[in-house]
Scaffold this active site. Structure first.
Site, PDB file in Angstrom:
ATOM      1  N   ASP A   1       0.740  -0.947   0.009  1.00  0.00           N
ATOM      2  CA  ASP A   1       0.004   0.236   0.035  1.00  0.00           C
ATOM      3  C   ASP A   1       0.761   1.262   0.045  1.00  0.00           C
ATOM      4  OD1 ASP A   1      -2.088  -1.717   0.501  1.00  0.00           O
ATOM      5  OD2 ASP A   1      -2.003  -1.314   2.435  1.00  0.00           O
TER       6      ASP A   1
HETATM    7  N1  URA Z   1      -1.023  -5.772   4.348  1.00  0.00           N
HETATM    8  C1  URA Z   1      -1.458  -4.475   4.376  1.00  0.00           C
HETATM    9  O1  URA Z   1      -2.578  -3.975   4.793  1.00  0.00           O
HETATM   10  N2  URA Z   1      -0.819  -3.604   3.597  1.00  0.00           N
HETATM   11  C2  URA Z   1       0.220  -3.755   2.698  1.00  0.00           C
HETATM   12  O2  URA Z   1       0.830  -3.086   1.954  1.00  0.00           O
HETATM   13  C3  URA Z   1       0.594  -5.138   2.808  1.00  0.00           C
HETATM   14  C4  URA Z   1      -0.097  -6.204   3.538  1.00  0.00           C
END
Ligand code: URA
Length: 246
Positions: free
Chosen positions: A104
Site C-alpha cells: 500500500d
Molecule cells: N497488508 C496491508 O494491509 N498492506 C500492505 O501493504 C501489505 C499487507
C-alpha cells in the site's frame, strides 16, 4: 554472435527504427571504436559496447529488492502519486523491471521488482504462499485471544476468510504479523477485525529475503543464488489456494 542493432534494442536503448538514426550520429562505440553500422556482428560476452561513453549492458534477468518508503504507490505510472519506479536507478529501469505484487501507499518495506515476467507470475501466484512478515504499530494491545483468532484463520469485517496467520505481540501497540497470502490491505484489515487500527506498517521479510539493514528508499540487486532460492522456495511451498483475491 548477434547484430549490434538487435543487441542495442534488446538492451532497451531505442527501437530498431530509432537506432538507425542514433548510430549515424556516432555515439555508439564497439571495443573503443565508433560504429555506425547496425548490421555489424558482436559477441556480447566479450565485446564492449558504449553509448555516449556509458557501457550498455546485455539484457539479463534482474530481480531487485526495494526498501519502499511510505508515500509511494506500487505502480509503474500514476496520475497523482509518486510511484516506486522513481526510486529505481535508471540502469534497472532500462532493463524493464516492474513491481512484483504490491505494498500500500503508506506501507514501508520489502518490495521485489523484476524484468522476468514468468518469474513475477510465479512469485505472486496465490497457490504458492510464501511467508511474509510485517511489523505493525497499532491502537490497543494484542492479547492471547487475538493470537488464537489469527491462528484459527480470521474472518474480516466484510466476511472474507483468511488463512491461519501468526500474530506475535511485541508490547503495547506493537506486533509482528506473518501471513501467507496477499489480499488487498490484508494486514490492516486483519488487525481492524480485532479492533486494532494499524498506524504504521512495514514488511520486513518475504520467505528467505529480508530488509537486512537496507536503508529506506534504497534498492539491492539479488544474486543468481538468491533468485534460485526464491524460485525453489516457491516450488516447495504447499499452502492451499486461498479464497478471495490472494
Ligand atoms: N497488508 C496491508 O494491509 N498492506 C500492505 O501493504 C501489505 C499487507
Amino acid at each position: 554472435m548477434e547484430r549490434l542493432d538487435k543487441f542495442l534494442s534488446d538492451a532497451g536503448v531505442a527501437s530498431r527504427r530509432e537506432l538507425k538514426a542514433l548510430l549515424k550520429t556516432g555515439v555508439v562505440q564497439v571495443n573503443g571504436r565508433p560504429m555506425i553500422d547496425g548490421a555489424v556482428k558482436l559477441d556480447p560476452a566479450h565485446d564492449t559496447v558504449l553509448l555516449r561513453g556509458e557501457p550498455v549492458e546485455a539484457p539479463r534477468r534482474v530481480v531487485l529488492l526495494l526498501h519502499k518508503p511510505a508515500g509511494f504507490v506500487t505502480s509503474t505510472d500514476d496520475p497523482r502519486d509518486r510511484t516506486v519506479m522513481e526510486l529505481i536507478p535508471p540502469r534497472y529501469l532500462r532493463q524493464g523491471v516492474v513491481p512484483v505484487g504490491r505494498l500500500d501507499k503508506e506501507t514501508e518495506g520489502l518490495l521485489l521488482l523484476t524484468n522476468d515476467g514468468e518469474l513475477a507470475h510465479r512469485l505472486i501466484s496465490p497457490r504458492h504462499g510464501v511467508e511474509k512478515r510485517y511489523y505493525a504499530r497499532h491502537a490497543g494491545t494484542a492479547g492471547e485471544e487475538d493470537v488464537a483468532a489469527f491462528a484459527a484463520g480470521l474472518t474480516l469485517r466484510d466476511g472474507t476468510l483468511c488463512r491461519p496467520a501468526l500474530l506475535r505481540p511485541l508490547g503495547p501497540g506493537e506486533s509482528e504479523i506473518t501471513v501467507t497470502e496477499g489480499k488487498y490491505h490484508q494486514v490492516r484489515r486483519m488487525m481492524a477485525s480485532r479492533s486494532m487500527t494499524v498506524t504504521y506498517l512495514r514488511r520486513e521479510q518475504e520467505g528467505t529475503l529480508s530488509l537486512d539493514g537496507l536503508p529506506c528508499g534504497e534498492t539491492r540487486e539479488l544474486s543468481e543464488a538468491e533468485i534460485a532460492l526464491l524460485v525453489r522456495e516457491k516450488a516447495n511451498s504447499s499452502a492451499p489456494a486461498p479464497q478471495g483475491e490472494g
